[in-house]
Design a protein around this motif. Structure first.
Motif, mmCIF file in Angstrom:
data_model
loop_
_atom_site.group_PDB
_atom_site.id
_atom_site.type_symbol
_atom_site.label_atom_id
_atom_site.label_comp_id
_atom_site.label_asym_id
_atom_site.label_seq_id
_atom_site.Cartn_x
_atom_site.Cartn_y
_atom_site.Cartn_z
ATOM 1 N N VAL A 199 0.577 -1.253 -0.187
ATOM 2 C CA VAL A 199 -0.100 0.168 0.103
ATOM 3 C C VAL A 199 1.226 0.911 -0.287
ATOM 4 O O VAL A 199 1.754 1.126 0.539
ATOM 5 C CB VAL A 199 -1.204 0.235 1.058
ATOM 6 C CG1 VAL A 199 -1.659 1.240 1.033
ATOM 7 C CG2 VAL A 199 -1.705 -1.452 1.276
ATOM 8 N N ILE A 200 0.229 2.131 -0.786
ATOM 9 C CA ILE A 200 1.112 3.001 -1.185
ATOM 10 C C ILE A 200 0.593 4.373 -0.550
ATOM 11 O O ILE A 200 -0.416 4.834 -0.735
ATOM 12 C CB ILE A 200 1.779 3.575 -2.749
ATOM 13 C CG1 ILE A 200 2.399 2.746 -3.434
ATOM 14 C CG2 ILE A 200 2.316 5.140 -2.331
ATOM 15 C CD1 ILE A 200 3.209 2.983 -4.500
ATOM 16 N N VAL A 201 0.987 4.902 0.700
ATOM 17 C CA VAL A 201 0.551 6.368 2.029
ATOM 18 C C VAL A 201 1.164 7.716 0.652
ATOM 19 O O VAL A 201 1.939 7.785 1.050
ATOM 20 C CB VAL A 201 0.658 5.737 2.877
ATOM 21 C CG1 VAL A 201 0.217 7.269 3.370
ATOM 22 C CG2 VAL A 201 0.433 5.100 3.328
ATOM 23 N N ILE A 202 0.205 8.240 0.118
ATOM 24 C CA ILE A 202 0.840 10.030 -0.284
ATOM 25 C C ILE A 202 -0.069 10.969 0.690
ATOM 26 O O ILE A 202 -1.072 10.917 0.599
ATOM 27 C CB ILE A 202 -0.012 9.725 -1.617
ATOM 28 C CG1 ILE A 202 0.695 8.513 -2.742
ATOM 29 C CG2 ILE A 202 0.833 11.072 -2.354
ATOM 30 C CD1 ILE A 202 -0.087 9.340 -4.087
ATOM 31 N N ASP A 203 0.668 11.906 1.478
ATOM 32 C CA ASP A 203 0.906 13.195 2.424
ATOM 33 C C ASP A 203 0.235 14.196 1.300
ATOM 34 O O ASP A 203 1.741 14.454 1.065
ATOM 35 C CB ASP A 203 1.264 13.171 3.382
ATOM 36 C CG ASP A 203 1.078 14.732 4.585
ATOM 37 O OD1 ASP A 203 -0.062 15.428 3.693
ATOM 38 O OD2 ASP A 203 2.074 14.498 4.728
ATOM 39 N N VAL A 204 -0.993 14.817 0.299
ATOM 40 C CA VAL A 204 -0.266 16.162 0.005
ATOM 41 C C VAL A 204 -0.413 17.667 -0.104
ATOM 42 O O VAL A 204 -0.819 17.882 -0.391
ATOM 43 C CB VAL A 204 -1.416 15.847 -1.196
ATOM 44 C CG1 VAL A 204 -1.346 14.150 -1.703
ATOM 45 C CG2 VAL A 204 -2.466 16.167 -0.381
ATOM 46 N N MET A 277 -4.373 8.329 0.605
ATOM 47 C CA MET A 277 -4.023 9.627 0.819
ATOM 48 C C MET A 277 -4.904 10.443 1.788
ATOM 49 O O MET A 277 -5.775 10.628 1.879
ATOM 50 C CB MET A 277 -4.354 10.322 -0.580
ATOM 51 C CG MET A 277 -3.467 9.973 -2.525
ATOM 52 S SD MET A 277 -5.109 10.760 -3.324
ATOM 53 C CE MET A 277 -3.795 12.322 -3.330
ATOM 54 N N PHE A 278 -4.039 11.535 1.936
ATOM 55 C CA PHE A 278 -4.687 12.239 2.831
ATOM 56 C C PHE A 278 -3.518 14.111 2.408
ATOM 57 O O PHE A 278 -2.322 13.953 2.344
ATOM 58 C CB PHE A 278 -4.382 12.005 4.665
ATOM 59 C CG PHE A 278 -3.132 11.506 5.133
ATOM 60 C CD1 PHE A 278 -2.318 12.551 5.788
ATOM 61 C CD2 PHE A 278 -2.436 11.081 4.566
ATOM 62 C CE1 PHE A 278 -1.630 12.047 6.561
ATOM 63 C CE2 PHE A 278 -1.122 10.199 5.557
ATOM 64 C CZ PHE A 278 -0.414 11.399 5.954
ATOM 65 N N ASP A 279 -4.604 15.090 3.321
ATOM 66 C CA ASP A 279 -3.139 15.989 3.803
ATOM 67 C C ASP A 279 -3.069 16.372 5.221
ATOM 68 O O ASP A 279 -3.465 16.250 6.244
ATOM 69 C CB ASP A 279 -4.286 17.549 3.754
ATOM 70 C CG ASP A 279 -3.951 18.350 3.261
ATOM 71 O OD1 ASP A 279 -2.290 18.915 3.993
ATOM 72 O OD2 ASP A 279 -3.875 19.667 2.484
ATOM 73 N N GLY A 280 -1.954 15.839 5.346
ATOM 74 C CA GLY A 280 -0.930 16.055 7.133
ATOM 75 C C GLY A 280 -0.667 17.381 7.576
ATOM 76 O O GLY A 280 0.641 17.293 8.059
ATOM 77 N N ASN A 281 -1.152 18.188 7.050
ATOM 78 C CA ASN A 281 -0.733 19.785 7.085
ATOM 79 C C ASN A 281 -0.389 19.700 8.362
ATOM 80 O O ASN A 281 -2.236 20.106 9.163
ATOM 81 C CB ASN A 281 -1.281 20.803 5.932
ATOM 82 C CG ASN A 281 -1.511 22.180 6.827
ATOM 83 O OD1 ASN A 281 -0.460 22.922 7.707
ATOM 84 N ND2 ASN A 281 -0.285 22.802 5.573
ATOM 85 N N ILE A 282 0.561 20.150 10.053
ATOM 86 C CA ILE A 282 0.438 19.986 10.632
ATOM 87 C C ILE A 282 0.416 21.650 11.287
ATOM 88 O O ILE A 282 -0.851 21.418 12.854
ATOM 89 C CB ILE A 282 1.970 20.081 10.836
ATOM 90 C CG1 ILE A 282 1.934 19.922 12.816
ATOM 91 C CG2 ILE A 282 2.826 20.863 10.846
ATOM 92 C CD1 ILE A 282 3.796 19.508 13.535
ATOM 93 N N SER A 283 -0.268 22.431 10.672
ATOM 94 C CA SER A 283 -0.528 23.622 11.546
ATOM 95 C C SER A 283 -1.833 23.303 10.994
ATOM 96 O O SER A 283 -2.770 23.911 12.402
ATOM 97 C CB SER A 283 -0.117 24.705 10.517
ATOM 98 O OG SER A 283 0.714 25.106 10.154
#
Length: 333
Positions: A199-204, A277-283
């Motif tokens: 499984v490939i995990v992509i944080d955009v 896929m997910f958006d892992g923007n820490i802010s």
């Protein structure tokens, strides 16, 4: 990742390195308690939660921490740490087997599932991705903003969004191909065995302009070649059917095209079971916005991934043809 078990302090800034070479976000995290800035304190608390579960299980060494602190590296490390924390929170007990192995893996229902995490870079204007051609719809130039059937959004802005989406898809698919190749090499080396899931995990979160789009839309178009949604209206029966424009490549003049149907029209990536896929923007996360997880299943996968593994997330599985595309959504946490 090369790791060994030792006590490390992730918050002490790396010595002997110019401050400008360090990640600005990580510097804020490191100095949060000294400065007392509320936004930075929230960043620190968010990082602490994910880091504590990651370091206890992943056997992180000082070399990993040193690299994580550097400009251009923190975002990639954070994506890996955050996804590890996601698995931990769901009691999936991720592990890391050592040098040369996948970023993380779990055992679920008697099978090993291996994950590779990647965070595509921003893709600024003027880079090599600028050669992506502005597409045309119905023979009209998107750059001129003349496509009127796209809805109420001002024409020129909607046209720009279509082009920006191609750039985003190009970034995502390039990262996918790179990680898929790594998995293929591990299969040859015997590090991925028959019957195991890749499984490939992509944080955009680093990709330029990604906030203008729904990640579900990005993934559908990047991996299934599904273009714009259409309603085919039968005036005699006064009924409509949902359909999609097939758009299975991104045009790059003089350099060939980039495929966008890896999980539907192509069979050369059958060793990949799915993309997460997910958006892992820490802010954003520190401001209370939990990242939403999207799962895109490979129609041609050698080992299909059960949808029950990510049962609480939004998942997509194609029926086979773009105009018969079925969206399977399971929402809730």
């Amino acid at each position: 990742m090369v790791r060994k078990q030792e006590q490390v302090d992730p918050y002490s800034l790396r010595s002997g390195v110019e401050r400008t070479a360090l990640s600005p976000v990580f510097v804020r995290i490191s100095e949060a308690y000294q400065k007392g800035e509320p936004r930075d304190l929230r960043l620190r608390q968010t990082f602490d939660k994910a880091w504590n579960s990651f370091r206890n299980s992943a056997e992180v060494d000082q070399a990993y921490v040193n690299q994580m602190q550097m400009k251009g590296h923190f975002e990639e490390s954070w994506s890996e740490i955050l996804f590890w924390h996601y698995l931990e929170k769901r009691s999936l007990s991720p592990i890391h087997r050592g040098a040369g192995c996948s970023d993380s893996e779990i055992y679920w229902r008697g099978r090993r599932i291996q994950f590779e995490v990647v965070s595509p870079k921003a893709g600024e204007r003027g880079s090599e991705m600028e050669v992506v051609q502005r597409r045309t719809l119905n023979g009209e130039d998107l750059a001129a903003g003349k496509v009127s059937e796209l809805g109420k959004v001002p024409r020129v802005n909607r046209a720009e969004l279509e082009w920006e989406l191609d750039l985003i898809k190009a970034r995502v698919t390039q990262s996918f191909v790179h990680k898929a190749s790594r998995f293929a090499s591990r299969m040859v080396e015997g590090l991925v065995l028959p019957g195991e899931h890749c499984v490939i995990v992509i944080d955009v979160n680093q990709v330029r302009k990604v906030e203008n789009f729904d990640i579900g839309e990005i993934g559908r178009k990047a991996f299934y070649g599904v273009g714009r949604e259409l309603i085919l209206w039968d005036f005699n029966k006064e009924t409509g059917n949902q359909a999609f424009v097939i758009h299975n490549s991104i045009i790059r003049p003089g350099r060939g095209s980039i495929p966008t149907d890896y999980f539907l029209g192509r069979r050369d990536f059958r060793h990949i079971a799915a993309v997460v896929m997910f958006d892992g923007n820490i802010s954003d996360i520190s401001a209370g916005q939990e990242p939403k997880i999207y799962v895109f299943h490979n129609f041609h996968a050698q080992q299909s991934l059960s949808m029950k593994l990510f049962a609480a997330e939004e998942q997509y599985y194609p029926l086979g043809l773009a105009d018969q595309f079925c969206i399977i959504c399971k929402k809730g946490r």
